[in-house]
Design a protein around this motif. Structure first.
Motif, short mmCIF file in Angstrom:
data_model
loop_
_atom_site.label_atom_id
_atom_site.label_comp_id
_atom_site.label_asym_id
_atom_site.label_seq_id
_atom_site.Cartn_x
_atom_site.Cartn_y
_atom_site.Cartn_z
N UNK A 1 0.78 -1.23 0.00
CA UNK A 1 0.00 0.00 0.00
C UNK A 1 0.80 1.27 0.00
N UNK A 2 2.11 1.20 0.30
CA UNK A 2 2.94 2.40 0.39
C UNK A 2 4.22 2.20 -0.41
N UNK A 3 5.04 3.25 -0.48
CA UNK A 3 6.30 3.16 -1.19
C UNK A 3 7.32 2.35 -0.40
N UNK A 4 8.33 1.88 -1.09
CA UNK A 4 9.38 1.09 -0.45
C UNK A 4 10.24 2.00 0.43
N UNK A 5 10.93 1.39 1.38
CA UNK A 5 11.83 2.13 2.28
C UNK A 5 13.18 2.31 1.60
N UNK A 6 14.06 3.17 2.17
CA UNK A 6 15.41 3.32 1.63
C UNK A 6 16.23 2.05 1.85
N UNK A 7 17.19 1.80 0.96
CA UNK A 7 18.06 0.63 1.06
C UNK A 7 19.52 1.07 1.04
N UNK A 8 20.36 0.32 1.74
CA UNK A 8 21.78 0.62 1.84
C UNK A 8 22.59 -0.66 1.68
N UNK A 9 23.84 -0.51 1.21
CA UNK A 9 24.75 -1.65 1.14
C UNK A 9 26.16 -1.16 1.47
N UNK B 1 25.65 4.47 6.74
CA UNK B 1 24.45 3.66 6.84
C UNK B 1 23.84 3.88 8.23
N UNK B 2 22.52 4.07 8.33
CA UNK B 2 21.90 4.20 9.66
C UNK B 2 22.32 3.06 10.58
N UNK B 3 22.77 3.41 11.78
CA UNK B 3 23.34 2.42 12.70
C UNK B 3 22.36 1.30 13.00
N UNK B 4 21.08 1.61 13.05
CA UNK B 4 20.08 0.60 13.40
C UNK B 4 20.12 -0.59 12.44
N UNK B 5 20.41 -0.34 11.15
CA UNK B 5 20.39 -1.40 10.15
C UNK B 5 21.51 -2.41 10.36
N UNK B 6 22.55 -2.01 11.09
CA UNK B 6 23.65 -2.93 11.37
C UNK B 6 23.57 -3.50 12.78
N UNK B 7 22.46 -3.25 13.46
CA UNK B 7 22.34 -3.64 14.87
C UNK B 7 21.99 -5.11 15.06
N UNK B 8 21.37 -5.71 14.05
CA UNK B 8 20.92 -7.09 14.18
C UNK B 8 19.59 -7.24 14.89
N UNK C 1 13.47 20.89 10.15
CA UNK C 1 13.19 21.85 9.07
C UNK C 1 13.29 21.14 7.74
N UNK C 2 12.59 20.01 7.64
CA UNK C 2 12.80 19.08 6.55
C UNK C 2 12.38 19.57 5.20
N UNK C 3 12.95 18.91 4.21
CA UNK C 3 12.59 19.03 2.81
C UNK C 3 12.68 17.65 2.22
N UNK C 4 12.54 17.50 0.91
CA UNK C 4 12.59 16.17 0.30
C UNK C 4 13.87 15.41 0.64
N UNK C 5 14.98 16.15 0.83
CA UNK C 5 16.24 15.48 1.13
C UNK C 5 16.38 15.07 2.57
N UNK C 6 15.35 15.33 3.40
CA UNK C 6 15.47 15.06 4.83
C UNK C 6 15.10 13.64 5.19
N UNK C 7 14.70 12.82 4.22
CA UNK C 7 14.37 11.43 4.52
C UNK C 7 15.63 10.71 4.98
N UNK C 8 15.57 10.09 6.15
CA UNK C 8 16.75 9.41 6.72
C UNK C 8 16.52 7.90 6.76
#
Length: 259
Positions: free
Chosen positions: A178-186, A196-203, A252-259
């Protein structure tokens, strides 16, 4: 054993359709026997010396209109090529938009016939008599239906069981939930363009799943509010989205503020 779903494409440029099947996920699906795609040259069903498949429109005006008889004869041959009922789709800017929900519906049909128009279109009488539905890939006009047919073949083909090496790839696609995909990192984890957001490497898979869902909701809110407006969000989703919006506004976000 159940026969693989089959897609027949009626076109003036079968070589275009065939070339699109030689690469990528759909090419792999065809090679694995998960999907059968056949193209039909419409001019083979024109019986004059010039292989005529179009004529000037009644009432005057520019362009040419595709004739009934070659199309009808071709459709008859296509239907006879496989005993399963054929669902005929005309690729047209006047059709209903091609959404992921429509793709899933078409992917479950055992037989599709895709009709590629050219010129000013097809005689309306043929459409009324032979076509089950019209589908559009966007609010713009192409030179013909072949590009749209290739898009539809790709979208349907990748949903066939076994087409993707990892079935979860389709589950996580934009629009599937129903929504767009999330950001991906490698790799690499650290780079001059950012980390890379630290949470993604947290396990911590529970927190990762929560973060991904929140990012999907947030991206949809930022980029496709029209899609978000059609979603029936759960209480958890609404909370996640509210947290995303609050953080985005605090930065003070804009389109580039997606983290």
């Amino acid at each position: 054993m159940t026969a693989a779903p089959r897609i027949d494409v009626i076109t003036l440029f079968p070589e275009f359709i065939e070339s699109s099947l030689e690469v990528g996920v759909v090419g792999r699906a065809v090679k694995r026997g998960l999907l059968s795609v056949q193209s039909w040259q419409l001019r083979d069903f024109a019986h004059d010396n010039y292989k005529t498949i179009d004529h000037r429109p009644y009432g005057g005006g520019p362009g040419m209109v595709m004739l009934i008889d070659p199309l009808r004869e071709c459709l008859q041959m296509v239907r006879q090529a496989d005993p399963r009922p054929a669902h005929v789709v005309y690729l047209s800017p006047q059709g209903q938009p091609l959404t992921q929900a429509k793709v899933r519906e078409l992917a479950h049909r055992p037989r599709l016939v895709l009709l590629c128009g050219r010129y000013e279109g097809i005689d309306e009488r043929l459409l009324q008599a032979e076509v089950d539905e019209e589908v559009s890939i966007g609010d713009y006009v192409l030179s013909g239906g072949e590009l749209a047919a290739a898009v539809l073949v790709d979208a349907v083909g990748r949903l066939q069981d076994g087409a993707l090496n990892d079935p979860q790839s389709a589950v996580q696609d934009s629009f599937e939930n129903g929504v767009l995909d999330c950001p991906h990192y490698t790799r690499p984890e650290r780079h001059e363009l950012g980390d890379v957001p630290a949470l993604l490497a947290s396990g911590d898979h529970r927190k990762i799943a929560r973060w991904r869902r929140q990012q999907s909701l947030g991206r949809t809110w930022l980029r496709r509010p029209d899609v978000l407006a059609r979603c029936d969000l759960s209480a958890d989703d609404r909370q996640l989205l509210a947290e995303f919006i609050a953080e985005w506004r605090a930065q003070d976000g804009g389109p580039g503020a997606v983290r």
